[in-house]
Design a protein around this motif. Structure first.
Motif, PDB file in Angstrom:
ATOM      1  N   GLN A  26       0.855  -1.173   0.000  1.00 59.78           N
ATOM      2  CA  GLN A  26       0.000   0.000   0.000  1.00 59.78           C
ATOM      3  C   GLN A  26       0.893   1.225   0.000  1.00 59.78           C
ATOM      4  O   GLN A  26       1.938   1.231   0.643  1.00 59.78           O
ATOM      5  N   PRO A  27       0.488   2.269  -0.710  1.00 57.34           N
ATOM      6  CA  PRO A  27       1.332   3.468  -0.724  1.00 57.34           C
ATOM      7  C   PRO A  27       1.398   4.113   0.649  1.00 57.34           C
ATOM      8  O   PRO A  27       0.464   4.025   1.449  1.00 57.34           O
ATOM      9  N   PHE A  28       2.514   4.754   0.924  1.00 60.76           N
ATOM     10  CA  PHE A  28       2.710   5.465   2.188  1.00 60.76           C
ATOM     11  C   PHE A  28       1.778   6.668   2.256  1.00 60.76           C
ATOM     12  O   PHE A  28       1.223   6.981   3.300  1.00 60.76           O
ATOM     13  N   ALA A  29       1.605   7.347   1.119  1.00 63.90           N
ATOM     14  CA  ALA A  29       0.682   8.481   1.025  1.00 63.90           C
ATOM     15  C   ALA A  29       0.318   8.677  -0.437  1.00 63.90           C
ATOM     16  O   ALA A  29       1.069   8.318  -1.331  1.00 63.90           O
ATOM     17  N   GLU A  30      -0.845   9.268  -0.667  1.00 66.01           N
ATOM     18  CA  GLU A  30      -1.284   9.591  -2.019  1.00 66.01           C
ATOM     19  C   GLU A  30      -1.784  11.021  -2.004  1.00 66.01           C
ATOM     20  O   GLU A  30      -2.787  11.339  -1.362  1.00 66.01           O
ATOM     21  N   ILE A  31      -1.040  11.889  -2.702  1.00 65.50           N
ATOM     22  CA  ILE A  31      -1.349  13.312  -2.678  1.00 65.50           C
ATOM     23  C   ILE A  31      -1.335  13.844  -4.097  1.00 65.50           C
ATOM     24  O   ILE A  31      -0.317  13.772  -4.792  1.00 65.50           O
ATOM     25  N   SER A  32      -2.454  14.377  -4.531  1.00 68.30           N
ATOM     26  CA  SER A  32      -2.624  15.099  -5.795  1.00 68.30           C
ATOM     27  C   SER A  32      -1.779  14.560  -6.944  1.00 68.30           C
ATOM     28  O   SER A  32      -0.742  15.090  -7.294  1.00 68.30           O
ATOM     29  N   LYS A  33      -2.232  13.479  -7.512  1.00 67.43           N
ATOM     30  CA  LYS A  33      -1.618  12.855  -8.680  1.00 67.43           C
ATOM     31  C   LYS A  33      -0.228  12.283  -8.418  1.00 67.43           C
ATOM     32  O   LYS A  33       0.565  12.118  -9.340  1.00 67.43           O
ATOM     33  N   GLN A  34       0.087  12.005  -7.177  1.00 60.74           N
ATOM     34  CA  GLN A  34       1.357  11.367  -6.835  1.00 60.74           C
ATOM     35  C   GLN A  34       1.150  10.391  -5.688  1.00 60.74           C
ATOM     36  O   GLN A  34       0.419  10.679  -4.743  1.00 60.74           O
ATOM     37  N   ARG A  35       1.811   9.255  -5.811  1.00 61.10           N
ATOM     38  CA  ARG A  35       1.820   8.278  -4.724  1.00 61.10           C
ATOM     39  C   ARG A  35       3.220   8.241  -4.148  1.00 61.10           C
ATOM     40  O   ARG A  35       4.204   8.224  -4.873  1.00 61.10           O
ATOM     41  N   TYR A  36       3.293   8.171  -2.837  1.00 66.17           N
ATOM     42  CA  TYR A  36       4.580   8.077  -2.138  1.00 66.17           C
ATOM     43  C   TYR A  36       4.687   6.677  -1.559  1.00 66.17           C
ATOM     44  O   TYR A  36       3.810   6.234  -0.824  1.00 66.17           O
ATOM     45  N   TRP A  37       5.757   5.986  -1.921  1.00 62.34           N
ATOM     46  CA  TRP A  37       5.991   4.614  -1.480  1.00 62.34           C
ATOM     47  C   TRP A  37       7.197   4.609  -0.553  1.00 62.34           C
ATOM     48  O   TRP A  37       8.204   5.246  -0.822  1.00 62.34           O
ATOM     49  N   LEU A  38       7.089   3.852   0.527  1.00 61.59           N
ATOM     50  CA  LEU A  38       8.187   3.699   1.475  1.00 61.59           C
ATOM     51  C   LEU A  38       8.598   2.232   1.475  1.00 61.59           C
ATOM     52  O   LEU A  38       7.809   1.360   1.824  1.00 61.59           O
ATOM     53  N   PHE A  39       9.825   1.962   1.051  1.00 55.77           N
ATOM     54  CA  PHE A  39      10.337   0.603   0.979  1.00 55.77           C
ATOM     55  C   PHE A  39      11.539   0.463   1.900  1.00 55.77           C
ATOM     56  O   PHE A  39      12.187   1.437   2.246  1.00 55.77           O
ATOM     57  N   GLY A  40      11.843  -0.772   2.234  1.00 59.64           N
ATOM     58  CA  GLY A  40      13.045  -1.061   3.004  1.00 59.64           C
ATOM     59  C   GLY A  40      12.704  -1.595   4.367  1.00 59.64           C
ATOM     60  O   GLY A  40      11.670  -1.278   4.944  1.00 59.64           O
TER      61      GLY A  40
END
Length: 150
Positions: A26-40
């Motif tokens: 699941q994405p870390f955050a989804e803000i205005s046409k962008q998804r932020y992914w946190l891996f590791g």
């Protein structure tokens, strides 16, 4: 077995048991046409994915070190919307302290390995016997030897 999405009981089948070991991302955050992914796991990496048709599925590395996470948080704080500011707050409160503790742990392990390597390099081999073994000389060619035989 409980279905995670509907919370209903269902019978386990061979196909379902194999899929239970899979992890949903699941994405870390989804803000205005962008998804932020946190891996590791021990090191965290923040990626950004565009949601447009061209940019979908392409991940760009945004931050990897605590300094980069701080910079990304400052950029998000500079935006006018409230959602990027919440993401920036999450980054500074959750991720940056975690990364700093991981760096301290890694440095502690590195120092221990250096001490161990230095100790192994300084090991000297000592002889463990308390008395030296000397060969017995049964032929004495000294001055007293002639008197004994005469």
């Amino acid at each position: 077995m409980v279905d995670r999405e509907s919370n209903k009981m269902r019978k386990p089948t061979l196909a379902n048991t194999a899929n239970d070991s899979l992890v949903r991302l699941q994405p870390f955050a989804e803000i205005s046409k962008q998804r932020y992914w946190l891996f590791g796991n021990k090191t965290r990496q923040l990626y950004v994915e565009g949601l447009s048709q061209r940019a979908r599925g392409k991940l760009e590395l945004l931050a990897q070190t605590p300094e980069e996470f701080q910079g990304a948080a400052e950029e998000l704080n500079a935006q006018r919307n409230h959602a990027p500011k919440e993401l920036a707050e999450r980054l500074t409160e959750e991720i940056v302290p975690y990364l700093e503790t991981q760096i301290k742990k890694r440095e502690r392990v590195d120092r221990a390995l250096q001490r161990q390597a230095l100790a192994m390099a300084n090991v000297h081999i000592y002889e463990t016997r308390t008395r030296k073994r000397q060969r017995v000389n049964y032929t004495d060619d000294g001055p007293d030897a002639l008197d004994y035989y005469n």
